[in-house]
Write an enzyme that holds these catalytic residues in place. Structure first.
Site, PDB file in Angstrom:
ATOM      1  N   CYS A 115       0.829  -1.203   0.000  1.00 35.53           N
ATOM      2  CA  CYS A 115       0.000   0.000   0.000  1.00 35.53           C
ATOM      3  C   CYS A 115       0.869   1.262   0.000  1.00 35.53           C
ATOM      4  O   CYS A 115       1.490   1.571  -1.010  1.00 35.53           O
ATOM      5  CB  CYS A 115      -0.995  -0.026   1.153  1.00 35.53           C
ATOM      6  SG  CYS A 115      -2.345   1.171   0.934  1.00 35.53           S
ATOM      7  N   HIS A 222      -3.764  -4.904   0.529  1.00 36.31           N
ATOM      8  CA  HIS A 222      -3.237  -5.332   1.830  1.00 36.31           C
ATOM      9  C   HIS A 222      -3.337  -6.857   1.960  1.00 36.31           C
ATOM     10  O   HIS A 222      -4.284  -7.384   2.556  1.00 36.31           O
ATOM     11  CB  HIS A 222      -4.005  -4.655   2.964  1.00 36.31           C
ATOM     12  CG  HIS A 222      -3.572  -3.259   3.234  1.00 36.31           C
ATOM     13  ND1 HIS A 222      -2.628  -2.937   4.188  1.00 36.31           N
ATOM     14  CD2 HIS A 222      -3.931  -2.088   2.649  1.00 36.31           C
ATOM     15  CE1 HIS A 222      -2.438  -1.629   4.200  1.00 36.31           C
ATOM     16  NE2 HIS A 222      -3.213  -1.094   3.268  1.00 36.31           N
ATOM     17  N   GLU A 224      -1.777  -8.840   3.862  1.00 33.15           N
ATOM     18  CA  GLU A 224      -1.699  -9.319   5.249  1.00 33.15           C
ATOM     19  C   GLU A 224      -3.073  -9.495   5.867  1.00 33.15           C
ATOM     20  O   GLU A 224      -3.237 -10.286   6.817  1.00 33.15           O
ATOM     21  CB  GLU A 224      -0.836  -8.377   6.093  1.00 33.15           C
ATOM     22  CG  GLU A 224      -1.478  -7.083   6.542  1.00 33.15           C
ATOM     23  CD  GLU A 224      -1.545  -6.011   5.454  1.00 33.15           C
ATOM     24  OE1 GLU A 224      -2.039  -4.906   5.751  1.00 33.15           O
ATOM     25  OE2 GLU A 224      -1.107  -6.279   4.315  1.00 33.15           O
TER      26      GLU A 224
END
Length: 251
Positions: A115, A222, A224
């Site tokens: 990001c 993102h 994660e």
């Protein structure tokens, strides 16, 4: 992996609301958990280090992760310093991450930029950003879902370049993947030396990589926040960590 690689993780500054307020350097647990699940050991890198300290630290870790966060200062890419959409600038963080990127590339360290990480990666190598995609990019779709939806909300698909490092890391059979979208800035002019390897339906660049580098990759979404539900995102972190384990470049 018997010798688990050390993954240096950038941090950001937050103010703890107490009397008197105190500043802390932090990182969301999702990044830490994703690195650990992929076999790495996360090491948080504080802000405030000078160039020699950054260089020395990076000789001791096996890879670098640059997380999301506030906006990159427009002065670094010839943008509008007075744009009212720009927010949460941290000059010290910009300085620290420019140093981390410079020395990671110099030492051929595997790098995963997420990001804001992708955005400052592009700026550090000479590219520019849209100060705000919605307000400035012609024909832009909505990319800023972090207030209205959960961080795992799949906002749109990205189209992935076949044969790219990203395509191999995600281990997908198709050239498209749904992703979350939690940003308001984005790449305007791609930096020399970077290759765009994924785009959103409106044409916004969603991933970049450095050709001929073992693993230097930035993604606008993102991953994660998606490792629990999407095997491709787990594969992305695993590819990053495994490359760090086999290509640590330590003296």
């Amino acid at each position: 992996m018997t010798d688990r690689p050390l993954i240096g993780c950038g941090t950001y500054r937050k103010t703890v609301d107490q009397t008197p307020p105190i500043e802390v350097y932090g990182l969301m647990p999702a990044y830490v958990n994703a690195v650990r699940a992929a076999g790495g050991i996360p090491v948080l890198i504080p802000l405030g280090l000078d160039a020699d300290e950054v260089r020395a630290l990076l000789t001791r870790v096996d890879g670098l992760l640059l997380p999301g966060g506030g906006d990159v200062g427009p002065a670094h890419y010839g943008g509008n310093d007075h744009d009212p959409t720009v927010r949460d600038i941290d000059d010290d963080r910009d300085r620290a991450e420019f140093l981390l990127i410079e020395h990671a590339l110099e030492q051929t360290k595997p790098l995963l930029a997420i990001c804001r990480g992708l955005q400052i990666f592009n700026v550090a190598l000479g590219g520019s950003l849209w100060e705000d995609v919605h307000h400035h990019m012609p024909g832009a779709m909505s990319h800023d879902y972090f207030r209205a939806e959960g961080r795992d909300f799949l906002a749109h698909d990205v189209t992935i370049t076949p044969g790219s490092l990203l395509a191999r890391a995600l281990a997908l059979k198709e050239e498209r993947s749904p992703v979350n979208s939690l940003h308001h800035q984005g790449i305007r002019r791609l930096a020399p030396g970077l290759r765009a390897v994924a785009t959103a339906p409106d044409g916004l660049i969603e991933a970049v990589e450095v050709p001929d580098h073992p693993f230097a990759l930035g993604v606008q979404w993102h991953p994660e926040n998606l490792v629990a539900t999407m095997p491709a995102m787990r594969a992305l972190f695993r590819s990053f960590v495994e490359t760090a384990a086999t290509n640590n470049g330590r003296p």
